[in-house]
Design an enzyme around this catalytic site. Structure first.
Site, PDB file in Angstrom:
ATOM      1  N   HIS A 152       0.828  -1.214   0.000  1.00 32.55           N
ATOM      2  CA  HIS A 152       0.000   0.000   0.000  1.00 32.55           C
ATOM      3  C   HIS A 152       0.860   1.261   0.000  1.00 32.55           C
ATOM      4  CE1 HIS A 152      -3.140  -2.793   0.817  1.00 32.55           C
ATOM      5  NE2 HIS A 152      -2.702  -3.087   2.025  1.00 32.55           N
ATOM      6  N   HIS A 176      -6.658  -4.464  -2.026  1.00 32.11           N
ATOM      7  CA  HIS A 176      -5.890  -5.711  -2.015  1.00 32.11           C
ATOM      8  C   HIS A 176      -6.021  -6.455  -3.319  1.00 32.11           C
ATOM      9  CE1 HIS A 176      -6.638  -4.741   2.226  1.00 32.11           C
ATOM     10  NE2 HIS A 176      -5.369  -5.021   2.311  1.00 32.11           N
TER      11      HIS A 176
END
Lengths: 240, 690
Positions: free
Chosen positions: B416, B578
């Protein structure tokens, strides 16, 4: 492994010759099982990641292969002498290596299995259902999933039940192992018809239908490895 | 195409359309013309209308845009699915109700739709059985039939003991009174304690008379219950005593008229056999018209089982569940609309499947650790490794923090970046535990972060609401407690989902975490207590709302393959961070239209009012460049000012990514004075300074 596993096999054979029924599910047995499971998960690493990519984030194969590889490393280093000790080491190694979702779940499963194996040794070859039931219980306690939520529990629970039922119905160890492996395989396939109610796949709701749950798929790989380890021990002992 | 109904019509006018078209002759005519490829003459015959009427219908359908591709696919989709289910299960008819839309609940809409069908099959003199449950009560309440003589409603099963609003007797009496029928209730429980008790009760003349009505049914209307914990069957008192001992998940997947069935719809015998009073499943199969009204993803398995068992001749279901069944069975609705569309819109040839994504990597398994080492080398003024572990990172300013400062520990999977290590520093978090790609860090790593930032005032954990992170952070919290470090936990939940039944607690956390970390960090820098930091972080969490859209999937370093497949002209709406698919796949449209859709959902979710101050985060999911974020932001600001919202601050860029996913998320945070002052406080992380 190589000569080490040859030595183990020989040792097991001698043990079994000495006492054909008892004390087969010892520390060596579970160490062999973890080795076999680690090998199989490594082979399936990419297939499991792809399965996870369909409804999750695609890392499941890596988590499982990495976690079981860490277990076999830890077992080699620490050389435990009881099955219960194997479980404690496995839980610690898996959890430190992986984290993720499977880390706490398998760690809790192994710890509970270890608690049940403690004091239950020596165990005969047909009693591996005790290990499965412990794992299922630990996984359920930690993850709070219910049967039918499309999780790894949907493989562990039926497999544990199949093994324990077959054992209490008086089936022989080879038969229990074959039946348990078959149950795990079909339970895994059955997860395709379920809707994810746990984990990241849950956001997909009914879009998850038609996909096998990756956690169930890797669970089936592990359970089959266990059953195959039992069968291979029995073959070495010449009593299939 | 089932045969058109030719029952005599009072006005001698049109034939009634098959149920799946609702009551819309335009839709029916359009279907016959565009989907079935019939001539207008043939359609006139089927509909019992003149040819000019059919012609006018088709023109009207176009004028009303029923056959316009921007509206029609939704209509056509539900009809296609209905037809696929009719064909596969040999149903007489099937009505698919849109799963979303409107203020009414799904159960109310199902009940309402089913009630609307009653005139199709309930005739004067008929005997109708009705089962129980929430959906049946909704149906009973919505039912209206006028002028039908001598209709009798029978309670399909005996009664339940618990005082529930949707008990068998309530459903039957309500239904009967609303359709002007007489009502036969069953004066016995549905489940009795022993087979002997059943025999005695069944021998009673009164009960025998009542049950005799069940032998001459013309129709049965019923729902099906899942065995999931949220099912109404658990509150019914019907099986309370036997449920625990009953090993139900072994075979049973649902309860139909109070009787367990397996995945193939076959009755499951168990401790309940021979203790049931009411319409048995064998008897049900003999009833000529059998309508199942059920919907919702959680009932999917039990609905499928009921269909497989052949208990259903008419089905009323919602579109999501129906689509799920179609997909699970791999039966494809015949969508001839696609052929029609191809006339005007030549479908592009499918792009060759890309098998491998190029990445800058050494050994893929070392990607995270190497990246963290590179980050620490790049930003030595901001971050450092804890005890030499590059995946437990703390802020440099920790050295200056005095005793009594609350520690803020954040974390989650890698992938991330700059989340989350870019948000540690003065006025932000104190440490971050970093897991494998998209996987939670293990408890011991979280614990070493906790120890490193502990100043005796406790530690606040802030992380996304994912089951893996929850378990690992909870285990770390237990370990910290054993060492005497108090912890509190904030699970960020900013992602709004379009699924009505996903409550706030089940929501996931994505880019909104950055605002929550900022608020908590500012509170901690002001030396607020652990309780106060927690309160403010919780408030910030509740104020954040995010929606994400993906144009391309991401790929993990280890697999280097796209995490899911997306067609050339599709986008995924409602994605997380994700690489997982979103809640809905739809056609790629202009940037402004995508932004509009995101705004619509965000404004509704946060109930955005005129004058509300907001913080805005337009975030790239990885591969989408700044240029496109700016295009999205242009429309977003327009929509916000049209709503009369005041934009306090806007962040735009790569703040919380999903590796190389192409796509963007928009976060809106509703602000009050307190949050504004915390948001405006200075901060110094390598990804956010002010």
């Amino acid at each position: 492994m190589g000569s080490q596993s040859g030595f183990r096999a020989l040792e097991t054979m001698l043990q079994v010759l000495h006492d054909p029924v008892m004390d087969v599910l010892n520390a060596d047995f579970f160490a062999d099982f973890f080795c076999l499971a680690a090998d199989r998960l490594e082979e399936k690493r990419h297939a499991l990641c792809a399965l996870d990519g369909a409804i999750g984030d695609g890392d499941h194969g890596s988590s499982m292969a990495g976690g079981f590889a860490a277990i076999t490393r830890a077992l080699r280093q620490q050389n435990p002498t009881s099955a219960a000790e194997v479980m404690r080491i496995a839980a610690q190694a898996f959890l430190s290596e992986v984290g993720a979702t499977v880390g706490p779940l398998y760690a809790s499963g192994f710890l509970e299995a270890g608690r049940r194996l403690q004091g239950a040794e020596p165990l005969g070859p047909g009693q591996f259902g005790l290990f499965l039931a412990g794992c299922a219980e630990g996984i359920q306690q930690r993850g709070q999933a219910a049967p039918g939520d499309k999780t790894m529990l949907d493989v562990w629970l039926p497999a544990a039940q199949a093994a324990q039922r077959a054992a209490s119905a008086g089936a022989g160890p080879a038969e229990i192992a074959r039946l348990t492996a078959a149950t795990a395989r079909s339970a895994c396939e059955n997860t395709a018809a379920l809707i994810s109610l746990r984990g990241r796949a849950a956001r997909l709701q009914d879009r998850s239908i038609g996909h096998i749950d990756p956690g169930a798929a890797s669970g089936a790989v592990v359970i089959e490895a266990l059953c195959d380890t039992v069968l291979s021990r029995l073959r070495h002992a010449g009593s299939t | 195409m089932p045969e058109a109904r030719r029952e005599p019509n009072r006005k001698g006018a049109l034939n009634r359309p098959p149920i799946r078209f609702g009551d819309d002759p335009l839709l029916w005519a359009s279907w016959l013309y565009y989907q079935e490829g019939m001539t207008q003459g043939a359609i006139a015959e089927v509909m019992n209308a003149s040819r000019p009427t059919v012609n006018a219908y088709l023109a009207d359908a176009r004028a009303k845009r029923i056959v316009d591709i921007s509206i029609a696919p939704e209509h056509m989709r539900t009809i296609s699915i209905a037809k696929a289910l009719e064909d596969h299960f040999g149903l007489d008819s099937c009505l698919v109700v849109p799963a979303q839309g409107g203020a009414r609940t799904l159960i109310e809409r199902l009940g309402n739709a089913a009630a609307g069908l009653l005139p199709h099959f309930v005739h004067a003199g008929d005997t109708v059985a009705i089962s129980w449950g929430r959906t049946m009560l909704a149906l009973a309440c919505a039912a209206r039939l006028e002028g039908l003589e001598d209709v009798t409603v029978v309670q399909a099963t005996g009664g339940t003991t618990a005082k529930i609003a949707f008990a068998p007797e309530t459903c039957a009496t309500k239904f009967a009174s609303n359709i002007g029928a007489s009502c036969i209730t069953i004066s016995a429980p549905a489940l009795v304690s022993t087979p002997q008790a059943r025999d005695i009760l069944m021998g009673e003349a009164v009960i025998r008379q009542q049950l005799a009505y069940l032998e001459r049914l013309d129709c049965a209307v019923f729902g099906v219950s899942s065995l999931k914990p949220n099912s109404s069957i658990h509150g019914s008192g019907l099986f309370e005593s036997v449920f625990q001992q009953y090993d139900y998940f072994d075979q049973a997947v649902g309860s139909l008229l109070g009787q367990f069935i397996d995945a193939a719809g076959q009755p499951v015998s168990g401790p309940l056999a021979h203790r049931f009073i009411g319409l048995t499943l064998d008897e049900l199969l003999k009833v000529p018209t059998r309508m199942l009204v059920a919907g919702g993803a959680d009932k999917m398995q039990s609905i499928l089982a009921t269909l497989r068992g052949g208990y259903v001749t008419m089905l009323v279901i919602d579109s999501d569940t129906a689509e799920g069944i179609v997909r699970a069975l791999d039966i494809r609705p015949q969508n001839r609309l696609a052929l029609v569309r191809r006339d005007s819109e030549q479908a592009a040839p499918a792009a060759p499947l890309r098998l491998s994504v190029k990445k800058f990597l050494n050994e893929p398994r070392d990607a995270v650790i190497e990246a963290m080492e590179g980050a620490i080398a790049a930003f030595p003024d901001y971050i450092e490794a804890i005890e030499g572990s590059p995946r437990a990172i703390r802020a440099r300013h920790c050295h200056d923090a005095g005793p009594g400062k609350v520690g803020i520990v954040i974390g989650g999977g890698a992938g991330h970046e700059p989340g989350f290590l870019g948000y540690i520093g003065e006025g932000l978090a104190d440490a971050a535990a970093i897991g494998n790609i998209f996987a939670s860090p293990p408890p011991d790593r979280i614990l070493s972060c906790t120890r490193a930032v502990d100043q005796g005032a406790g530690t606040l954990y802030i992380y996304g609401n994912y089951s893996g992170d929850v378990m690992n952070f909870d285990m770390a919290a237990e370990l910290a407690k054993a060492e005497g470090i108090a912890t509190r936990t904030i699970r960020t939940r900013d992602v709004i989902a379009s699924w009505a039944f996903v409550d706030r607690d089940a929501r996931r956390g994505t880019a909104g975490a950055i605002f929550v970390i900022k608020v908590a960090g500012a509170a901690s820098a002001r030396m607020e207590s652990l309780e106060e930091c927690e309160r403010l972080a919780r408030k910030a969490n509740a104020a954040c709302h995010t929606v994400g859209v993906a144009l391309e999937p991401c790929s993990l370093p280890e697999t280097r393959r796209p995490s899911f497949a997306l067609e050339a002209d599709d986008l995924e709406f409602g994605v997380g961070i994700h690489g997982e698919p979103g809640v809905q796949r739809q056609k790629l449209v202009a940037a402004d239209r995508i932004t509009d859709q995101m705004c619509d959902q965000l404004f509704t979710a946060m109930d955005l009012q005129e004058g509300q101050r907001v913080a805005v985060l337009v975030n790239s999911l990885g591969a989408t460049p700044m240029l496109e974020l700016m295009i999205l932001n242009r429309r977003l600001q327009k929509r916000l000012s049209a709503r009369g919202a005041q934009i306090h601050t806007t962040l735009l860029g790569h703040y919380c990514t999903a590796l190389d996913m192409a796509g963007a998320s928009i976060t809106l945070m509703a602000l009050d004075e307190e949050l504004v002052s915390l948001l405006d406080a200075p901060c110094k992380g390598f990804a956010w300074q002010r």
